[in-house]
Design a protein around this motif. Structure first.
Motif, PDB file in Angstrom:
ATOM      1  N   MET A   1      -0.274  15.980   7.612  1.00 30.40           N
ATOM      2  CA  MET A   1      -0.826  15.189   7.140  1.00 30.40           C
ATOM      3  C   MET A   1      -1.606  13.899   7.881  1.00 30.40           C
ATOM      4  N   PRO A   2      -2.782  14.239   7.480  1.00 32.54           N
ATOM      5  CA  PRO A   2      -3.429  12.950   7.956  1.00 32.54           C
ATOM      6  C   PRO A   2      -3.057  11.231   7.880  1.00 32.54           C
ATOM      7  N   GLY A   3      -3.522  10.481   8.746  1.00 32.89           N
ATOM      8  CA  GLY A   3      -3.093   9.248   8.945  1.00 32.89           C
ATOM      9  C   GLY A   3      -2.453   8.395   9.751  1.00 32.89           C
ATOM     10  N   PHE A   4      -2.616   6.967   9.703  1.00 30.37           N
ATOM     11  CA  PHE A   4      -2.160   5.839  11.289  1.00 30.37           C
ATOM     12  C   PHE A   4      -0.772   6.912  11.966  1.00 30.37           C
ATOM     13  N   LEU A   5      -1.183   6.390  13.307  1.00 27.43           N
ATOM     14  CA  LEU A   5      -0.277   7.249  13.890  1.00 27.43           C
ATOM     15  C   LEU A   5       1.410   6.159  14.011  1.00 27.43           C
ATOM     16  N   LEU A   6       2.530   6.637  13.586  1.00 28.26           N
ATOM     17  CA  LEU A   6       3.649   5.280  13.304  1.00 28.26           C
ATOM     18  C   LEU A   6       3.787   5.261  14.764  1.00 28.26           C
ATOM     19  N   HIS A   7       3.929   4.149  15.503  1.00 31.11           N
ATOM     20  CA  HIS A   7       5.117   3.739  16.713  1.00 31.11           C
ATOM     21  C   HIS A   7       6.333   3.286  16.717  1.00 31.11           C
ATOM     22  N   SER A   8       6.719   3.299  17.615  1.00 30.31           N
ATOM     23  CA  SER A   8       7.849   2.176  17.405  1.00 30.31           C
ATOM     24  C   SER A   8       7.843   0.447  17.528  1.00 30.31           C
ATOM     25  N   GLY A   9       6.419  -0.229  17.639  1.00 25.64           N
ATOM     26  CA  GLY A   9       6.130  -1.540  17.235  1.00 25.64           C
ATOM     27  C   GLY A   9       6.612  -1.341  15.942  1.00 25.64           C
ATOM     28  N   MET A  10       6.237  -0.944  14.846  1.00 29.78           N
ATOM     29  CA  MET A  10       5.807  -1.116  13.827  1.00 29.78           C
ATOM     30  C   MET A  10       7.780  -1.711  12.703  1.00 29.78           C
ATOM     31  N   THR A  11       6.970  -2.625  11.864  1.00 28.14           N
ATOM     32  CA  THR A  11       8.303  -3.328  10.976  1.00 28.14           C
ATOM     33  C   THR A  11       8.553  -2.591   9.584  1.00 28.14           C
ATOM     34  N   MET A  12      10.114  -2.303   9.307  1.00 28.21           N
ATOM     35  CA  MET A  12       9.578  -1.212   8.529  1.00 28.21           C
ATOM     36  C   MET A  12      11.613  -1.755   7.795  1.00 28.21           C
ATOM     37  N   THR A  13      11.398  -1.487   6.183  1.00 30.00           N
ATOM     38  CA  THR A  13      12.898  -2.474   5.917  1.00 30.00           C
ATOM     39  C   THR A  13      12.946  -0.867   4.810  1.00 30.00           C
ATOM     40  N   CYS A  14      14.952  -0.690   4.997  1.00 31.88           N
ATOM     41  CA  CYS A  14      14.986   0.347   3.260  1.00 31.88           C
ATOM     42  C   CYS A  14      14.429  -0.029   2.723  1.00 31.88           C
ATOM     43  N   PRO A  15      14.480   0.878   1.376  1.00 31.42           N
ATOM     44  CA  PRO A  15      14.156  -0.295  -0.301  1.00 31.42           C
ATOM     45  C   PRO A  15      14.965  -1.700  -0.257  1.00 31.42           C
ATOM     46  N   HIS A  16      16.166  -1.754   0.184  1.00 29.77           N
ATOM     47  CA  HIS A  16      17.641  -2.270  -0.251  1.00 29.77           C
ATOM     48  C   HIS A  16      17.043  -3.076   0.817  1.00 29.77           C
ATOM     49  N   GLY A  17      16.329  -4.134   1.512  1.00 31.25           N
ATOM     50  CA  GLY A  17      15.720  -4.691   3.190  1.00 31.25           C
ATOM     51  C   GLY A  17      17.022  -4.563   4.133  1.00 31.25           C
ATOM     52  N   GLY A  18      17.167  -3.531   4.489  1.00 34.62           N
ATOM     53  CA  GLY A  18      18.363  -2.718   5.468  1.00 34.62           C
ATOM     54  C   GLY A  18      16.772  -2.710   6.657  1.00 34.62           C
ATOM     55  N   ALA A  19      16.977  -3.333   7.784  1.00 27.98           N
ATOM     56  CA  ALA A  19      15.545  -3.220   8.644  1.00 27.98           C
ATOM     57  C   ALA A  19      16.022  -1.635   9.768  1.00 27.98           C
TER      58      ALA A  19
ATOM     59  N   PRO B   1      12.137   5.733  -0.619  1.00 26.98           N
ATOM     60  CA  PRO B   1      11.175   5.641   0.422  1.00 26.98           C
ATOM     61  C   PRO B   1      11.281   4.348   1.312  1.00 26.98           C
ATOM     62  N   PRO B   2      11.210   3.987   2.605  1.00 26.08           N
ATOM     63  CA  PRO B   2      11.140   3.103   2.982  1.00 26.08           C
ATOM     64  C   PRO B   2       9.645   2.400   3.226  1.00 26.08           C
ATOM     65  N   ILE B   3      10.293   1.158   3.407  1.00 27.93           N
ATOM     66  CA  ILE B   3       8.266   0.268   3.177  1.00 27.93           C
ATOM     67  C   ILE B   3       8.061  -0.520   4.643  1.00 27.93           C
ATOM     68  N   VAL B   4       6.924  -0.102   4.673  1.00 24.24           N
ATOM     69  CA  VAL B   4       6.127  -0.448   5.697  1.00 24.24           C
ATOM     70  C   VAL B   4       6.147  -1.806   5.758  1.00 24.24           C
ATOM     71  N   LEU B   5       5.664  -2.859   6.807  1.00 18.73           N
ATOM     72  CA  LEU B   5       5.510  -3.719   6.257  1.00 18.73           C
ATOM     73  C   LEU B   5       4.326  -4.215   7.840  1.00 18.73           C
ATOM     74  N   ALA B   6       4.603  -3.471   8.953  1.00 16.71           N
ATOM     75  CA  ALA B   6       3.040  -4.320   9.606  1.00 16.71           C
ATOM     76  C   ALA B   6       2.778  -2.564  10.459  1.00 16.71           C
ATOM     77  N   MET B   7       2.023  -2.539  10.899  1.00 16.38           N
ATOM     78  CA  MET B   7       2.003  -0.966  11.968  1.00 16.38           C
ATOM     79  C   MET B   7       0.458  -1.166  12.830  1.00 16.38           C
ATOM     80  N   GLN B   8       0.155  -0.346  13.725  1.00 17.83           N
ATOM     81  CA  GLN B   8      -0.950  -0.410  14.301  1.00 17.83           C
ATOM     82  C   GLN B   8      -2.215   0.051  13.245  1.00 17.83           C
ATOM     83  N   GLN B   9      -2.978  -0.180  13.477  1.00 15.26           N
ATOM     84  CA  GLN B   9      -4.310   0.294  12.115  1.00 15.26           C
ATOM     85  C   GLN B   9      -5.227   1.262  12.933  1.00 15.26           C
ATOM     86  N   PHE B  10      -5.109   1.293  13.961  1.00 13.50           N
ATOM     87  CA  PHE B  10      -6.366   1.880  15.304  1.00 13.50           C
ATOM     88  C   PHE B  10      -6.580   3.623  15.515  1.00 13.50           C
TER      89      PHE B  10
END
Length: 108
Positions: free
Chosen positions: A1-19, A95-104
């Motif tokens: 499925m197309p999209g931005f590549l996820l990388h190890s520097g992303m910031t993401m949480t579970c729907p309940h706030g866990g990192a 679903p997890p919540i992506v807060l920040a990741m690369q956009q290029f």
């Protein structure tokens, strides 16, 4: 499925706030912004979920192109918002919540 590549520097949480933290399976197949691109071989671990039992892992479902080693990479349709996977372990998976990741860099 197309999209931005996820990388190890992303910031993401579970729907309940866990990192969510990425645990690499080995040497990175590629880098984006100097950080390893996440593949299906890597693990996404959850820490700090507030539920009992807590979310423990993320199973990613948005998967894209193969890298040089033949490994599919993880992609995200939007650089922030609902992630392309499911947090597992709790009695209330979501679903997890992506807060920040690369956009290029994107993949197909």
């Amino acid at each position: 499925m197309p999209g931005f590549l996820l990388h190890s520097g992303m910031t993401m949480t579970c729907p309940h706030g866990g990192a969510v933290t990425a645990i690499p399976a080995g040497p990175p197949a590629a880098l984006v912004n100097g950080m390893p691109v996440l593949t299906t071989k890597d693990q996404l671990i959850v820490a700090g979920c507030t539920l009992t039992p807590p979310c423990a892992t993320v199973q990613w479902t948005n998967i894209s192109s193969l890298l040089g080693g033949g490994t599919p990479v993880l992609t995200q349709l939007l650089p922030a918002g609902q992630g392309g996977g499911t947090c597992l372990g709790s009695l209330s998976p979501g679903p997890p919540i992506v807060l920040a990741m690369q956009q290029f860099v994107t993949g197909r």
